[in-house]
Design an enzyme around this catalytic site. Structure first.
Site, PDB file in Angstrom:
ATOM      1  N   CYS A  36     -20.671   0.625  20.069  1.00  0.00           N
ATOM      2  CA  CYS A  36     -21.995   0.403  19.446  1.00  0.00           C
ATOM      3  C   CYS A  36     -22.552   1.711  18.897  1.00  0.00           C
ATOM      4  O   CYS A  36     -22.918   2.616  19.652  1.00  0.00           O
ATOM      5  CB  CYS A  36     -22.935  -0.208  20.494  1.00  0.00           C
ATOM      6  SG  CYS A  36     -24.680  -0.223  20.029  1.00  0.00           S
ATOM      7  N   CYS A  39     -26.064   2.643  19.998  1.00  0.00           N
ATOM      8  CA  CYS A  39     -26.048   3.061  21.406  1.00  0.00           C
ATOM      9  C   CYS A  39     -25.723   4.549  21.513  1.00  0.00           C
ATOM     10  O   CYS A  39     -26.285   5.266  22.355  1.00  0.00           O
ATOM     11  CB  CYS A  39     -25.014   2.264  22.194  1.00  0.00           C
ATOM     12  SG  CYS A  39     -25.323   0.488  22.276  1.00  0.00           S
TER      13      CYS A  39
END
Length: 285
Positions: A36, A39
């Site tokens: 991600c 993230c």
């Protein structure tokens, strides 16, 4: 700097590392995954702020690919998702990579507040019955931090105890939503609402009217209101429910509002709330 301010947690350790630990210190959970991109942007910001806070909160990182059960339990649908836990409950959350300023604001209510000591002092004065002194301490806090939930709640509570209901309501209504103090503020507001609605009502007169005519719904509503103001909630709910069942106009609406106020006071888990909420729903719909 403390070494344990950032921890990796899993489905099997979440209960201990997050739920139980949040009873002692706020725990911020970062739901993330290695693939991600957002993230990878947000993660270092959270980690740096956790080190900066030096133990004021714990950052718990959980890889949702490896630990899907907890993510599903908390309804995580997108990552990164960040949730703040206090006393085993989620008190705030956000989704997506946010700017550092937004993250700092998210963390602010979790961090120690220099005014907390004054609020604790005010609470001790309040418990000793020194209400005026307590109110002065709460006002002192609010002069520098107008959104301090504990001071707003405390000032409203002391003003209610001193009989200044209108001023108390003004402060209680400002207690921020999403804070644990809001639940007590709602209960105090509901109690005040019920007492106000019953002000000047004559219980004996209502009982006399009902003895003469059990279908006198106005008298039944009045009796329910008086009982609610006296905190005789079971009898009050029974009386108010009959009004809601039999009337289709303004009396039913007033009974509904009074019953909802009682539910707020008792809380969602109280047996009377569970019992009468379902009966009220059937009466209305």
């Amino acid at each position: 700097m403390r070494a344990d301010v950032i921890v990796e947690v899993s489905d099997s350790t979440f209960q201990t590392a997050v739920i139980q630990r949040s009873a002692q210190v706020p725990v911020v959970v970062d739901f993330w995954a290695p693939w991600c991109g957002p993230c990878r942007v947000l993660g270092p910001v959270l980690e740096r702020l956790a080190r900066e806070a030096n133990g004021a909160f714990i950052l718990a990182k959980i890889n949702v690919d490896q630990n899907p059960r907890v993510a599903a339990q908390y309804g995580v649908q997108g990552i990164p998702t960040v949730m703040a836990f206090r006393h085993g409950r989620v008190v705030n959350e956000f989704v997506g990579a946010q700017p550092e300023s937004v993250v700092r604001e998210f963390l602010r209510p979790l961090l120690p507040n220099p005014n907390d000591g004054l609020v604790n002092e005010a609470l001790r004065l309040e418990q000793q019955g020194r209400l005026q002194e307590a109110a002065e301490r709460y006002r002192q806090v609010l002069a520098s931090d107008s959104s301090h939930a504990g001071a707003l709640l405390g000032l409203g509570r002391t003003l209610l105890a001193q009989g200044d209901g209108a001023e108390a309501v003004r402060w209680l209504e400002q207690v921020p939503y999403g804070r644990p103090e809001r639940a007590e503020a709602e209960r105090l507001l509901a109690r005040f609402q019920l007492r106000q609605s019953a002000d000047g009502m004559d219980e004996a007169a209502y009982r006399s009217r009902l003895a003469a005519n059990p279908q006198d719904l106005e008298a039944r509503l009045g009796l329910g209101s008086v009982l609610a103001a006296r905190e005789e909630y079971e009898s009050a709910l029974a009386s108010l429910l009959e009004v809601a069942r039999q009337d289709r106009g303004k009396l039913r609406e007033r009974a509904r509002v009074a019953m909802l106020a009682i539910f707020r006071i008792l809380g969602d888990e109280h047996p009377l709330t569970s019992e009468y909420r379902s009966q009220l729903a059937m009466a209305l719909f």
